[in-house]
Design an enzyme around this catalytic site. Structure first.
Site, mmCIF file in Angstrom:
data_model
loop_
_atom_site.group_PDB
_atom_site.id
_atom_site.type_symbol
_atom_site.label_atom_id
_atom_site.label_comp_id
_atom_site.label_asym_id
_atom_site.label_seq_id
_atom_site.Cartn_x
_atom_site.Cartn_y
_atom_site.Cartn_z
ATOM 1 N N GLU A 82 -0.727 -6.572 -7.629
ATOM 2 C CA GLU A 82 -1.962 -6.370 -8.385
ATOM 3 C C GLU A 82 -2.927 -5.368 -7.705
ATOM 4 O OE1 GLU A 82 -0.329 -9.056 -7.320
ATOM 5 O OE2 GLU A 82 0.248 -9.947 -9.120
ATOM 6 N N PHE A 104 -4.756 -13.821 -9.839
ATOM 7 C CA PHE A 104 -4.348 -12.623 -9.143
ATOM 8 C C PHE A 104 -5.191 -11.687 -9.382
ATOM 9 C CE2 PHE A 104 0.287 -14.061 -10.173
ATOM 10 C CZ PHE A 104 0.360 -14.928 -9.302
#
Length: 332
Positions: free
Chosen positions: A77, A102
């Site tokens: 991410e 995330f």
């Protein structure tokens, strides 16, 4: 698998991507993915990016339509957000998708430093906001708005339904600067088309008026508030619903005007922790304006939430339609 179950389809858990639609409710399939495809058909600068979650953010619809403009960054991410910033610097408008947990917890520093500080034109669309999964604290984004509200330059959007999402996609693409949008995916309820509604970035909309209670809400809690308003008519309780799809910048003018109308209980309802979200944003707005109505908050507790089936969890934590109705009646 036992012989008794041989040949039968294996049932899959609904905890991760369980539908928030009520039984029999009208839904639209993958409104974000289809809206992004429609936008990209008119704008060659739109690109789609994800961190191994294309299917679970409905970005796979975009990937099928525009494979040359789709970028799969893997389970990384931070890399996703850094690369999205680079794309924006080259003149593209990237829509970067992942889960809300995330983006807010794992990639926060990259969003803050790479994207927001440079005011880059990145649109971050994140699935599983608030309590829309039953997988527990690892996947339940109860504090994402609180985390992002303090980031300068960052616009925050919390849509209610499929129509909100469909209209928000081109609106946030047209906005110059970074946007964080909470994303409903899969089969998303459709409710706002019954209220002559049009999404406008930065604007709250009064969906229905009422003399007893003003519910100021965002996201799926607007949908629940409308259900509650209908149900409480049988008890002669008149509920107004003010939908705030943009959390930042907040439509302070509309909120102050509606909350200043005397004789109504003001209730802020949100699919987020009671800490740092819409409720505290509205409370601060009213306090600074010298407006002091009777005030209550419907929100998730400041706690790590249990795992389980969504209907059970929504009842447990007070954000189901039945739980909201009981809270309103108890406060009047």
């Amino acid at each position: 698998m036992s012989s008794a179950n041989a040949g039968k389809p294996r049932l899959k858990t609904s905890a991760m991507i369980a539908s928030i639609a009520s039984e029999g409710q009208r839904t639209v399939s993958a409104p974000f993915g289809h809206a992004l495809v429609e936008l990209a058909s008119r704008r060659a600068d739109i690109v789609g990016m994800t961190a191994d979650l294309g299917k679970y953010t409905d970005l796979h619809i975009f990937a099928q339509a525009f494979p040359e403009r789709f970028f799969q960054m893997g389970m990384a991410e931070q890399l996703l957000m850094g690369a999205a910033g680079g794309m924006a610097k080259e003149g593209f408008v990237p829509f970067a998708t992942t889960y809300a947990v995330f983006a807010s917890r794992r990639a926060y520093d990259f969003i803050h430093q790479v994207i927001a500080e440079e005011n880059l034109n990145v649109k971050i669309a994140c699935a599983l906001p608030g309590l829309t999964t039953g997988y527990g604290p690892s996947h339940t984004a109860t504090e994402d708005i609180a985390i992002f509200r303090g980031v300068p330059n960052l616009t925050i959007v919390d849509p209610c339904d499929a129509l909100d999402i469909q209209q928000a996609v081109p609106a946030i693409a047209a906005h110059q600067g970074p946007v964080y949008m909470r994303l409903l995916r899969g089969r998303v309820p459709l409710v706002l088309d019954e209220y002559d509604y049009t999404f406008e970035l930065g604007k709250a909309k009064l969906l229905r008026d009422g003399r007893d209670v003003l519910v100021i809400s965002s996201g799926i809690l607007t949908m629940r508030a409308l259900e509650v308003a209908d149900a409480l008519q049988a008890d002669s309780i008149d509920v107004a619903v003010l939908h705030c799809p943009t959390i930042k910048p907040l439509d302070q003018e509309t909120i102050i005007r509606e909350a200043s109308r005397g004789g109504r209980l003001v209730v802020v309802a949100e699919n987020h922790s009671a800490i740092g979200g819409l409720g505290e944003a509205v409370a601060g707005t009213l306090l600074r304006a010298g407006v002091a109505p009777s005030f209550r908050q419907i929100a998730l507790p400041d706690a790590f939430l249990d795992a389980g089936a969504l209907p059970t969890l929504h009842d447990r934590y007070g954000i189901s339609a039945d739980a909201i109705a009981e809270s309103l009646k108890s406060w009047l």
